[in-house]
Design an enzyme around this catalytic site. Structure first.
Site, short mmCIF file in Angstrom:
data_model
loop_
_atom_site.label_atom_id
_atom_site.label_comp_id
_atom_site.label_asym_id
_atom_site.label_seq_id
_atom_site.Cartn_x
_atom_site.Cartn_y
_atom_site.Cartn_z
N SER A 59 3.60 -89.33 59.88
CA SER A 59 3.54 -89.85 61.25
C SER A 59 2.27 -89.49 62.01
O SER A 59 1.92 -90.16 62.97
CB SER A 59 4.76 -89.41 62.05
N LYS A 102 3.72 -84.45 67.56
CA LYS A 102 3.18 -85.75 67.99
C LYS A 102 2.06 -85.49 69.00
O LYS A 102 1.85 -84.38 69.46
CB LYS A 102 4.25 -86.61 68.66
#
Length: 192
Positions: A59, A102
């Site tokens: 990711s 993230k």
């Protein structure tokens, strides 16, 4: 004529033992120092200062690769708040036992949208040189306004990231730390 050795200037065995004891001492002292070091690392450093994290998914590619290991400064958010572009480790909104990593895209009060594959924050297009290019992803999203006390997080590999577009903004209390250093693998060591 027999020569005698002058031993008056040489230390005795007792003096040697005393000097060794004074110099630094033996197994007990070593074990005590080791125990204190472990207590500091696992009782203070890891819970409050810095912690290592493993990257399990794609990711955050190309910035972070699968199997990378990073250090996150946990104390930073006691003194400041995240900024757009920071890479943050946080407890999952959906599963509090899972840690995620993230990039901060939206701050409290920001409006976040994606149009034609371009990210807009507060109506302004954002330059994102760290984003994986040519991989599709969300061509359109939002707009959504980030609530107070929350942050909008997205992975750099937009087409392969479960992030705030899926689970919503992340509450401030879920933030663990600011990822600042990749320490594994050796060939990729460096600040992030």
């Amino acid at each position: 004529m027999e020569r005698f050795k002058d031993t008056s200037s040489q230390p005795s065995r007792r003096e040697i033992r005393e000097a060794r004891r004074r110099k630094g001492g033996g197994a007990l002292e070593f074990l005590l120092i080791l125990a204190i070091s472990f207590a500091l690392v696992f009782g203070v450093v890891r819970p409050f200062i810095v912690e290592a994290f493993y990257i399990p998914s794609e990711s955050m590619e190309p910035t972070l690769q699968v199997n990378d290991r990073v250090l996150a400064a946990k104390f930073v958010y006691y003194f400041t708040t995240p900024e757009r572009g920071d890479i943050v480790v946080f407890r999952s909104v959906e599963n509090p036992d899972e840690d995620l990593i993230k990039r901060v895209i939206g701050l409290p009060g920001d409006t976040v949208a994606i149009q034609g594959g371009t990210l807009f924050v507060n109506g302004q297009p954002r330059q994102e040189p760290y984003v994986a290019r040519g991989v599709g992803g969300f061509a359109t999203f939002g707009p959504v306004t980030v609530p107070e006390g929350h942050y909008f997080m997205m992975g750099d590999n937009r087409s392969n990231s479960q992030d705030s577009r899926v689970f919503g903004p992340v509450p401030e209390e879920n933030l663990i730390g600011d990822a600042f250093l990749r320490f594994w693998p050796p060939g990729r060591i460096g600040l992030i």
